[in-house]
Design a protein around this motif. Structure first.
Motif, PDB file in Angstrom:
ATOM      1  N   ASP A   1       0.806  -1.209   0.000  1.00 19.52           N
ATOM      2  CA  ASP A   1       0.000   0.000   0.000  1.00 19.52           C
ATOM      3  C   ASP A   1       0.849   1.273   0.000  1.00 19.52           C
ATOM      4  O   ASP A   1       0.347   2.351  -0.264  1.00 19.52           O
ATOM      5  CB  ASP A   1      -0.908  -0.060   1.241  1.00 19.52           C
ATOM      6  N   GLY A   2       2.134   1.146   0.327  1.00 19.31           N
ATOM      7  CA  GLY A   2       3.033   2.299   0.308  1.00 19.31           C
ATOM      8  C   GLY A   2       2.691   3.404   1.283  1.00 19.31           C
ATOM      9  O   GLY A   2       3.095   4.541   1.099  1.00 19.31           O
ATOM     10  N   GLY A   3       1.929   3.110   2.325  1.00 19.44           N
ATOM     11  CA  GLY A   3       1.601   4.106   3.336  1.00 19.44           C
ATOM     12  C   GLY A   3       0.339   4.901   3.073  1.00 19.44           C
ATOM     13  O   GLY A   3       0.031   5.815   3.827  1.00 19.44           O
ATOM     14  N   SER A   4      -0.428   4.575   2.046  1.00 16.54           N
ATOM     15  CA  SER A   4      -1.614   5.385   1.760  1.00 16.54           C
ATOM     16  C   SER A   4      -2.761   5.138   2.740  1.00 16.54           C
ATOM     17  O   SER A   4      -3.594   6.011   2.933  1.00 16.54           O
ATOM     18  CB  SER A   4      -2.089   5.182   0.318  1.00 16.54           C
ATOM     19  N   ARG A   5      -2.829   3.972   3.383  1.00 11.67           N
ATOM     20  CA  ARG A   5      -3.903   3.696   4.350  1.00 11.67           C
ATOM     21  C   ARG A   5      -3.437   3.751   5.792  1.00 11.67           C
ATOM     22  O   ARG A   5      -4.232   3.574   6.710  1.00 11.67           O
ATOM     23  CB  ARG A   5      -4.503   2.306   4.087  1.00 11.67           C
ATOM     24  N   GLY A   6      -2.143   3.933   6.001  1.00 10.24           N
ATOM     25  CA  GLY A   6      -1.612   3.961   7.361  1.00 10.24           C
ATOM     26  C   GLY A   6      -0.143   4.308   7.343  1.00 10.24           C
ATOM     27  O   GLY A   6       0.339   4.948   6.413  1.00 10.24           O
ATOM     28  N   VAL A   7       0.574   3.849   8.341  1.00 12.15           N
ATOM     29  CA  VAL A   7       1.999   4.118   8.454  1.00 12.15           C
ATOM     30  C   VAL A   7       2.765   3.153   7.553  1.00 12.15           C
ATOM     31  O   VAL A   7       2.579   1.939   7.633  1.00 12.15           O
ATOM     32  CB  VAL A   7       2.463   3.967   9.927  1.00 12.15           C
ATOM     33  N   ARG A   8       3.641   3.705   6.705  1.00 13.43           N
ATOM     34  CA  ARG A   8       4.438   2.886   5.793  1.00 13.43           C
ATOM     35  C   ARG A   8       5.543   2.169   6.565  1.00 13.43           C
ATOM     36  O   ARG A   8       6.212   2.765   7.406  1.00 13.43           O
ATOM     37  CB  ARG A   8       5.053   3.766   4.719  1.00 13.43           C
ATOM     38  N   PHE A   9       5.742   0.874   6.262  1.00 11.14           N
ATOM     39  CA  PHE A   9       6.797   0.100   6.912  1.00 11.14           C
ATOM     40  C   PHE A   9       7.096  -1.128   6.074  1.00 11.14           C
ATOM     41  O   PHE A   9       6.399  -1.425   5.101  1.00 11.14           O
ATOM     42  CB  PHE A   9       6.384  -0.306   8.343  1.00 11.14           C
ATOM     43  N   GLY A  10       8.136  -1.873   6.471  1.00 13.46           N
ATOM     44  CA  GLY A  10       8.453  -3.171   5.888  1.00 13.46           C
ATOM     45  C   GLY A  10       8.605  -3.159   4.385  1.00 13.46           C
ATOM     46  O   GLY A  10       9.356  -2.377   3.826  1.00 13.46           O
ATOM     47  N   CYS A  11       7.902  -4.047   3.728  1.00 11.68           N
ATOM     48  CA  CYS A  11       7.972  -4.253   2.271  1.00 11.68           C
ATOM     49  C   CYS A  11       6.993  -3.340   1.546  1.00 11.68           C
ATOM     50  O   CYS A  11       6.141  -3.813   0.778  1.00 11.68           O
ATOM     51  CB  CYS A  11       7.708  -5.721   1.951  1.00 11.68           C
ATOM     52  N   ASP A  12       7.090  -2.027   1.807  1.00  7.59           N
ATOM     53  CA  ASP A  12       6.217  -1.024   1.202  1.00  7.59           C
ATOM     54  C   ASP A  12       4.752  -1.252   1.560  1.00  7.59           C
ATOM     55  O   ASP A  12       3.849  -1.028   0.760  1.00  7.59           O
ATOM     56  CB  ASP A  12       6.402  -0.972  -0.315  1.00  7.59           C
TER      57      ASP A  12
ATOM     58  N   ARG B   1     -12.241  -9.081   7.173  1.00  6.01           N
ATOM     59  CA  ARG B   1     -13.453  -8.263   7.118  1.00  6.01           C
ATOM     60  C   ARG B   1     -13.112  -6.803   6.853  1.00  6.01           C
ATOM     61  O   ARG B   1     -13.900  -6.077   6.272  1.00  6.01           O
ATOM     62  CB  ARG B   1     -14.249  -8.395   8.416  1.00  6.01           C
ATOM     63  N   ALA B   2     -11.926  -6.375   7.283  1.00  2.00           N
ATOM     64  CA  ALA B   2     -11.497  -4.991   7.056  1.00  2.00           C
ATOM     65  C   ALA B   2     -10.713  -4.857   5.747  1.00  2.00           C
ATOM     66  O   ALA B   2     -10.210  -3.788   5.437  1.00  2.00           O
ATOM     67  CB  ALA B   2     -10.647  -4.519   8.234  1.00  2.00           C
ATOM     68  N   GLY B   3     -10.571  -5.948   4.982  1.00  3.41           N
ATOM     69  CA  GLY B   3      -9.833  -5.910   3.735  1.00  3.41           C
ATOM     70  C   GLY B   3      -8.328  -5.810   3.937  1.00  3.41           C
ATOM     71  O   GLY B   3      -7.623  -5.248   3.105  1.00  3.41           O
ATOM     72  N   LEU B   4      -7.838  -6.361   5.033  1.00  2.00           N
ATOM     73  CA  LEU B   4      -6.426  -6.273   5.396  1.00  2.00           C
ATOM     74  C   LEU B   4      -5.819  -7.662   5.548  1.00  2.00           C
ATOM     75  O   LEU B   4      -6.527  -8.661   5.533  1.00  2.00           O
ATOM     76  CB  LEU B   4      -6.272  -5.474   6.695  1.00  2.00           C
ATOM     77  N   TYR B   5      -4.521  -7.705   5.731  1.00  2.00           N
ATOM     78  CA  TYR B   5      -3.773  -8.950   5.889  1.00  2.00           C
ATOM     79  C   TYR B   5      -3.266  -9.058   7.323  1.00  2.00           C
ATOM     80  O   TYR B   5      -2.826  -8.070   7.910  1.00  2.00           O
ATOM     81  CB  TYR B   5      -2.596  -8.958   4.920  1.00  2.00           C
ATOM     82  N   ASN B   6      -3.332 -10.259   7.881  1.00  2.00           N
ATOM     83  CA  ASN B   6      -2.787 -10.530   9.212  1.00  2.00           C
ATOM     84  C   ASN B   6      -1.645 -11.530   9.047  1.00  2.00           C
ATOM     85  O   ASN B   6      -1.870 -12.697   8.746  1.00  2.00           O
ATOM     86  CB  ASN B   6      -3.870 -11.100  10.127  1.00  2.00           C
ATOM     87  N   ALA B   7      -0.409 -11.073   9.239  1.00  2.00           N
ATOM     88  CA  ALA B   7       0.767 -11.932   9.084  1.00  2.00           C
ATOM     89  C   ALA B   7       0.805 -13.043  10.123  1.00  2.00           C
ATOM     90  O   ALA B   7       1.583 -13.982   9.992  1.00  2.00           O
ATOM     91  CB  ALA B   7       2.041 -11.095   9.168  1.00  2.00           C
TER      92      ALA B   7
END
Length: 185
Positions: free
Chosen positions: A65-76, A109-115
């Motif tokens: 996401d490159g930080g557009s929805r939150g704080v940018r970190f890790g693998c962009d 449900r939030a359209g996100l990934y949980n590592a």
């Protein structure tokens, strides 16, 4: 528990630098060459429970996401906060960790990934040691690839910091520091 995605900047409990994962010990360890008197172990401070405020944030990942929805970190990626509610008087850290370590429901449900969704981890205990949230987990950690290591570290640390108001987090799996467990993967 219910959850609502949070848009915009991620609210932080305290204006502090990003948390450190498993900070180094503050006192040097005694060696045979330099014996020292034993240092008293820290006394765990009970975690605050939710009174009127019945919720906290759990952190998930927007991949690439490159930080557009939150704080940018890790693998962009972006770190995205999802608000979860907890019953009044409950332990916010236990509730937040339960949501984070549960099968992928809240994140998807939030359209996100949980590592952490592929892992079989269980929250054992947590406490505050000064400004550090100490979290003890047990089970097995199964990262899905090289980019999951920073995702796992960041998700666990930010969730612990948000739930406790600490400024950093120390995460342990079966008594081993998270960084050590991830280095073996």
């Amino acid at each position: 528990m219910t959850q609502e995605p949070v848009a915009g900047p991620i609210p932080m409990p305290l204006p502090a630098p990003p948390p450190y994962i498993n900070p180094p010990p503050t006192a040097p360890r005694p060696t045979a060459a330099s014996p020292q008197a034993p240092v008293a172990a820290p006394v765990p401070v009970p975690l605050p429970t939710a009174g009127e405020a019945t919720g906290t944030f759990v952190y998930f990942v927007a991949i690439g996401d490159g930080g557009s929805r939150g704080v940018r970190f890790g693998c962009d990626d972006s770190l995205v906060a999802v608000h979860v509610t907890t019953p009044p008087g409950s332990d916010r850290l236990a509730g937040a960790m339960a949501q984070l370590l549960a099968p992928d429901g809240t994140a998807s449900r939030a359209g996100l990934y949980n590592a952490l969704s592929g892992s079989a981890l269980r929250y054992v205990s947590g406490y505050l040691d000064g400004t550090t949230a100490v979290v003890n987990l047990n089970g097995s950690l199964r990262p899905g690839g090289v980019c999951d290591n920073p995702r796992i570290e960041t998700q666990l640390a930010q969730t612990a910091v948000a739930a406790t108001g600490a400024s950093q987090a120390a995460i342990y799996i079966d008594g081993n520091a998270l960084a050590d467990v991830l280095s073996l993967r």
